[in-house]
Design a protein around this motif. Structure first.
Motif, PDB file in Angstrom:
ATOM      1  N   ALA A 239      86.142 -49.763 -26.422  1.00  0.00           N
ATOM      2  CA  ALA A 239      85.540 -48.934 -26.491  1.00  0.00           C
ATOM      3  C   ALA A 239      84.199 -48.865 -26.827  1.00  0.00           C
ATOM      4  CB  ALA A 239      86.698 -49.387 -28.137  1.00  0.00           C
ATOM      5  N   ALA A 240      84.116 -47.939 -27.441  1.00  0.00           N
ATOM      6  CA  ALA A 240      82.611 -47.669 -28.610  1.00  0.00           C
ATOM      7  C   ALA A 240      81.910 -47.673 -29.716  1.00  0.00           C
ATOM      8  CB  ALA A 240      82.052 -46.046 -28.243  1.00  0.00           C
ATOM      9  N   GLU A 241      81.342 -48.194 -30.153  1.00  0.00           N
ATOM     10  CA  GLU A 241      81.501 -48.694 -31.579  1.00  0.00           C
ATOM     11  C   GLU A 241      81.019 -47.202 -32.337  1.00  0.00           C
ATOM     12  OE1 GLU A 241      78.137 -51.304 -31.222  1.00  0.00           O
ATOM     13  OE2 GLU A 241      79.338 -53.415 -30.286  1.00  0.00           O
ATOM     14  N   ASN A 242      80.229 -46.362 -31.929  1.00  0.00           N
ATOM     15  CA  ASN A 242      79.966 -45.425 -32.528  1.00  0.00           C
ATOM     16  C   ASN A 242      80.494 -43.989 -31.461  1.00  0.00           C
ATOM     17  OD1 ASN A 242      78.937 -47.001 -34.808  1.00  0.00           O
ATOM     18  ND2 ASN A 242      76.986 -47.042 -33.275  1.00  0.00           N
ATOM     19  N   GLY A 243      80.032 -43.018 -32.318  1.00  0.00           N
ATOM     20  CA  GLY A 243      80.509 -41.555 -31.164  1.00  0.00           C
ATOM     21  C   GLY A 243      79.603 -41.339 -30.803  1.00  0.00           C
ATOM     22  N   CYS A 244      79.636 -39.880 -29.456  1.00  0.00           N
ATOM     23  CA  CYS A 244      78.387 -39.755 -29.053  1.00  0.00           C
ATOM     24  C   CYS A 244      77.549 -39.134 -29.468  1.00  0.00           C
ATOM     25  CB  CYS A 244      79.273 -39.301 -28.111  1.00  0.00           C
ATOM     26  SG  CYS A 244      77.945 -38.548 -26.098  1.00  0.00           S
ATOM     27  N   PRO A 245      75.922 -39.464 -29.620  1.00  0.00           N
ATOM     28  CA  PRO A 245      75.284 -38.780 -29.690  1.00  0.00           C
ATOM     29  C   PRO A 245      74.826 -37.881 -29.145  1.00  0.00           C
ATOM     30  CG  PRO A 245      74.026 -41.042 -28.633  1.00  0.00           C
ATOM     31  CD  PRO A 245      75.394 -40.623 -27.960  1.00  0.00           C
ATOM     32  N   PHE A 246      75.216 -37.340 -28.368  1.00  0.00           N
ATOM     33  CA  PHE A 246      74.968 -36.412 -27.255  1.00  0.00           C
ATOM     34  C   PHE A 246      75.304 -34.814 -28.196  1.00  0.00           C
ATOM     35  CE2 PHE A 246      73.697 -39.747 -24.536  1.00  0.00           C
ATOM     36  CZ  PHE A 246      72.104 -39.707 -24.842  1.00  0.00           C
ATOM     37  N   ASP A 248      75.792 -32.301 -26.024  1.00  0.00           N
ATOM     38  CA  ASP A 248      76.602 -32.020 -24.449  1.00  0.00           C
ATOM     39  C   ASP A 248      77.269 -32.362 -23.722  1.00  0.00           C
ATOM     40  OD1 ASP A 248      74.761 -33.889 -23.877  1.00  0.00           O
ATOM     41  OD2 ASP A 248      73.765 -32.484 -22.102  1.00  0.00           O
ATOM     42  N   VAL A 249      77.816 -33.476 -24.663  1.00  0.00           N
ATOM     43  CA  VAL A 249      78.980 -34.328 -24.214  1.00  0.00           C
ATOM     44  C   VAL A 249      80.410 -33.827 -25.322  1.00  0.00           C
ATOM     45  CG1 VAL A 249      80.209 -36.414 -24.166  1.00  0.00           C
ATOM     46  CG2 VAL A 249      78.175 -35.922 -23.193  1.00  0.00           C
ATOM     47  N   PRO A 250      80.924 -32.809 -25.242  1.00  0.00           N
ATOM     48  CA  PRO A 250      81.979 -32.512 -26.714  1.00  0.00           C
ATOM     49  C   PRO A 250      82.779 -33.462 -26.638  1.00  0.00           C
ATOM     50  CG  PRO A 250      82.310 -31.072 -24.430  1.00  0.00           C
ATOM     51  CD  PRO A 250      81.301 -31.817 -24.196  1.00  0.00           C
ATOM     52  N   ARG A 251      83.229 -33.391 -27.558  1.00  0.00           N
ATOM     53  CA  ARG A 251      84.929 -35.012 -28.384  1.00  0.00           C
ATOM     54  C   ARG A 251      85.721 -34.393 -27.358  1.00  0.00           C
ATOM     55  NH1 ARG A 251      85.058 -38.805 -31.387  1.00  0.00           N
ATOM     56  NH2 ARG A 251      83.546 -38.431 -32.764  1.00  0.00           N
ATOM     57  N   GLY A 252      86.812 -35.007 -26.254  1.00  0.00           N
ATOM     58  CA  GLY A 252      87.831 -34.671 -25.545  1.00  0.00           C
ATOM     59  C   GLY A 252      87.591 -34.560 -24.393  1.00  0.00           C
ATOM     60  N   ALA A 253      85.856 -34.081 -23.723  1.00  0.00           N
ATOM     61  CA  ALA A 253      85.432 -34.393 -23.105  1.00  0.00           C
ATOM     62  C   ALA A 253      86.177 -35.467 -21.993  1.00  0.00           C
ATOM     63  CB  ALA A 253      84.051 -34.226 -22.358  1.00  0.00           C
ATOM     64  N   TRP A 254      86.633 -36.019 -20.643  1.00  0.00           N
ATOM     65  CA  TRP A 254      87.119 -36.755 -20.117  1.00  0.00           C
ATOM     66  C   TRP A 254      86.124 -37.980 -19.786  1.00  0.00           C
ATOM     67  CZ3 TRP A 254      84.878 -38.181 -15.408  1.00  0.00           C
ATOM     68  CH2 TRP A 254      83.613 -37.708 -14.720  1.00  0.00           C
ATOM     69  N   TYR A 255      84.629 -37.548 -20.110  1.00  0.00           N
ATOM     70  CA  TYR A 255      83.777 -38.669 -19.764  1.00  0.00           C
ATOM     71  C   TYR A 255      83.360 -39.098 -21.313  1.00  0.00           C
ATOM     72  CZ  TYR A 255      80.782 -34.133 -19.773  1.00  0.00           C
ATOM     73  OH  TYR A 255      80.869 -32.820 -20.213  1.00  0.00           O
ATOM     74  N   TYR A 256      84.015 -38.827 -22.100  1.00  0.00           N
ATOM     75  CA  TYR A 256      83.403 -38.953 -23.738  1.00  0.00           C
ATOM     76  C   TYR A 256      83.589 -40.241 -23.795  1.00  0.00           C
ATOM     77  CZ  TYR A 256      82.780 -38.498 -28.685  1.00  0.00           C
ATOM     78  OH  TYR A 256      82.083 -38.815 -29.942  1.00  0.00           O
ATOM     79  N   ILE A 267      72.486 -48.080 -22.421  1.00  0.00           N
ATOM     80  CA  ILE A 267      72.111 -48.436 -20.528  1.00  0.00           C
ATOM     81  C   ILE A 267      71.883 -46.499 -20.594  1.00  0.00           C
ATOM     82  CG2 ILE A 267      74.320 -48.297 -19.332  1.00  0.00           C
ATOM     83  CD1 ILE A 267      75.625 -49.945 -20.808  1.00  0.00           C
ATOM     84  N   THR A 268      72.169 -46.515 -21.805  1.00  0.00           N
ATOM     85  CA  THR A 268      71.711 -44.723 -21.042  1.00  0.00           C
ATOM     86  C   THR A 268      71.165 -44.043 -22.495  1.00  0.00           C
ATOM     87  OG1 THR A 268      72.015 -41.932 -20.174  1.00  0.00           O
ATOM     88  CG2 THR A 268      73.865 -43.035 -21.946  1.00  0.00           C
ATOM     89  N   ALA A 269      70.343 -43.389 -22.519  1.00  0.00           N
ATOM     90  CA  ALA A 269      69.313 -42.307 -23.442  1.00  0.00           C
ATOM     91  C   ALA A 269      69.576 -41.135 -23.258  1.00  0.00           C
ATOM     92  CB  ALA A 269      67.843 -42.558 -23.842  1.00  0.00           C
ATOM     93  N   GLY A 270      69.731 -40.744 -22.544  1.00  0.00           N
ATOM     94  CA  GLY A 270      69.771 -39.412 -21.293  1.00  0.00           C
ATOM     95  C   GLY A 270      68.981 -38.752 -21.485  1.00  0.00           C
ATOM     96  N   ILE A 271      68.342 -37.641 -21.067  1.00  0.00           N
ATOM     97  CA  ILE A 271      67.318 -37.545 -20.433  1.00  0.00           C
ATOM     98  C   ILE A 271      66.581 -36.660 -21.442  1.00  0.00           C
ATOM     99  CG2 ILE A 271      68.200 -36.405 -18.226  1.00  0.00           C
ATOM    100  CD1 ILE A 271      68.550 -33.577 -19.084  1.00  0.00           C
ATOM    101  N   ALA A 272      66.776 -36.661 -22.800  1.00  0.00           N
ATOM    102  CA  ALA A 272      66.355 -35.887 -24.267  1.00  0.00           C
ATOM    103  C   ALA A 272      67.084 -36.658 -25.019  1.00  0.00           C
ATOM    104  CB  ALA A 272      66.231 -34.283 -24.167  1.00  0.00           C
TER     105      ALA A 272
END
Length: 359
Positions: A239-246, A248-256, A267-272
């Motif tokens: 489980a993630a400790e916090n929500g997703c900061p990006f 372009d990653v909507p809540r409910g996406a299969w990869y969220y 592990i990732t900082a995104g591309i921006a």
């Protein structure tokens, strides 16, 4: 309960085609005697068929529908090989599905094998090849030379055996599930492929799955969403400790959940700052960096690689060096790592498999 593009291949790894066919025949025989209109029928035939997600053509099997083809589909569901046994509740449409895959046998005199699906045409006059509309369907479950037994649903309103002789009048033709593909797991993963063991491991452990139709697509480019999700699964789907900061990653996406976890762990900082780019290709530099960070950014035990395209001051240099030293990643040649090359699905599962053994 079932998904019409997913096959539980791990059940069949290491089994011979003959053993797979015998298993399917045994499951078909296990439903003998179930009668329409009973609670058992509603639970084990109609209920199981209607559990497919999505339903073939969106059609829910009703109480007035013929159910011989639905019975064949139920055998596929219980065998956990929907995608090999193709789901349908219409005989005609079932034939269309197998024709589209090149798995339809038109010849009436075909020497059927256990698990093959026989179509009947009750109007056949026995003159020439039968090409009429199919009326009924069953699964071949027993053979003694040219004397066969076929188990059928909706035969006198129940699941029942029918004795059959090879080349018998009214045989319309045969649907031929590709059981042989189960022996190798995926039809596009040859037995001698360098990545076969990694694909088998990833499929069995739930790290990666196929793309449907018994294919793994090993040479397809892996995007960033898939790469992070496979790494997240390797790490136990925490489980993630916090929500997703990006953004372009909507809540409910299969990869969220996977991206949120990876971002939270650094592990990732995104591309921006607010962009992950889930559909962008994942490069070889990006994936080895994510693997290295997931391992805790360890130092390589020795500086050993000679990749001319990964200089010491490259942003991915430490990750490439550690992955190379641990045997997780190799170069594309003796002197080139090709950090900017898009990572294929085969390359990614190979790296994840090797990392699982290091961890």
């Amino acid at each position: 309960m079932a998904d019409n593009i997913i096959v539980r291949r791990e059940i069949y790894w290491g089994m011979s085609e003959e053993a797979i066919r015998e298993r399917v025949a045994g499951i078909a025989l296990g439903l003998l005697g179930i009668k329409e209109g009973t609670r058992e029928f509603e639970e084990k035939i109609r209920g199981v068929y209607n559990s497919i997600k999505p339903l073939p053509r969106g059609h829910k099997l009703s109480k007035t529908d013929p159910w011989c083809a639905a019975y064949v589909t139920v055998v596929g569901i219980l065998s956990e090989i929907i995608g090999v046994i193709l789901p349908e509740c219409s005989c005609s449409r079932m034939i269309e599905l197998y024709k589209a895959r090149g798995q339809w046998m038109e010849r009436d005199d075909y020497d059927g094998q256990l698990g093959d699906i026989l179509m009947w045409d009750w109007q056949d006059k026995g003159v020439g090849d039968c090409t009429g509309a199919p009326d009924h369907v069953g699964i071949l479950v027993e053979k003694d030379g040219d004397e066969w037994q076929v188990v059928e649903g909706n035969y006198d309103n129940r699941v029942k055996l029918r004795p059959v002789r090879r080349d018998q009048i009214r045989i319309r033709g045969w649907c031929l599930p590709d059981y042989a593909a189960l022996v190798h797991g995926f039809s596009d993963v040859p037995a001698d492929a360098w990545y076969r063991k990694a694909v088998q491991w990833a499929d069995s452990e739930g790290v990666a799955e196929g793309v449907g139709g018994m294919r793994f697509a090993p040479e397809a480019v892996c995007n960033r969403a898939h790469a992070v999700t496979m790494l997240w699964r390797l790490c136990g789907s925490p489980a993630a400790e916090n929500g997703c900061p990006f953004g372009d990653v909507p809540r409910g996406a299969w990869y969220y959940d996977a991206v949120a976890w990876a971002a939270g762990k650094g592990i990732t900082a995104g591309i921006a700052e607010e962009t992950f780019a889930p559909d962008a290709p994942c490069t070889r530099a990006q994936i080895v960096t994510m693997l290295w960070r997931a391992a805790g950014t360890p130092q390589a035990e020795w500086a050993a690689h000679d990749f001319i395209d990964v200089p010491a001051d490259a942003w991915c240099s430490d990750a490439v060096e550690w992955c190379w030293c641990e045997g997780i990643a190799v170069g594309c040649s003796g002197t080139e790592f090709m950090p900017g090359k898009a990572c294929t699905r085969a390359e990614l599962v190979e790296m994840l498999w090797r990392m699982s053994r290091v961890r």
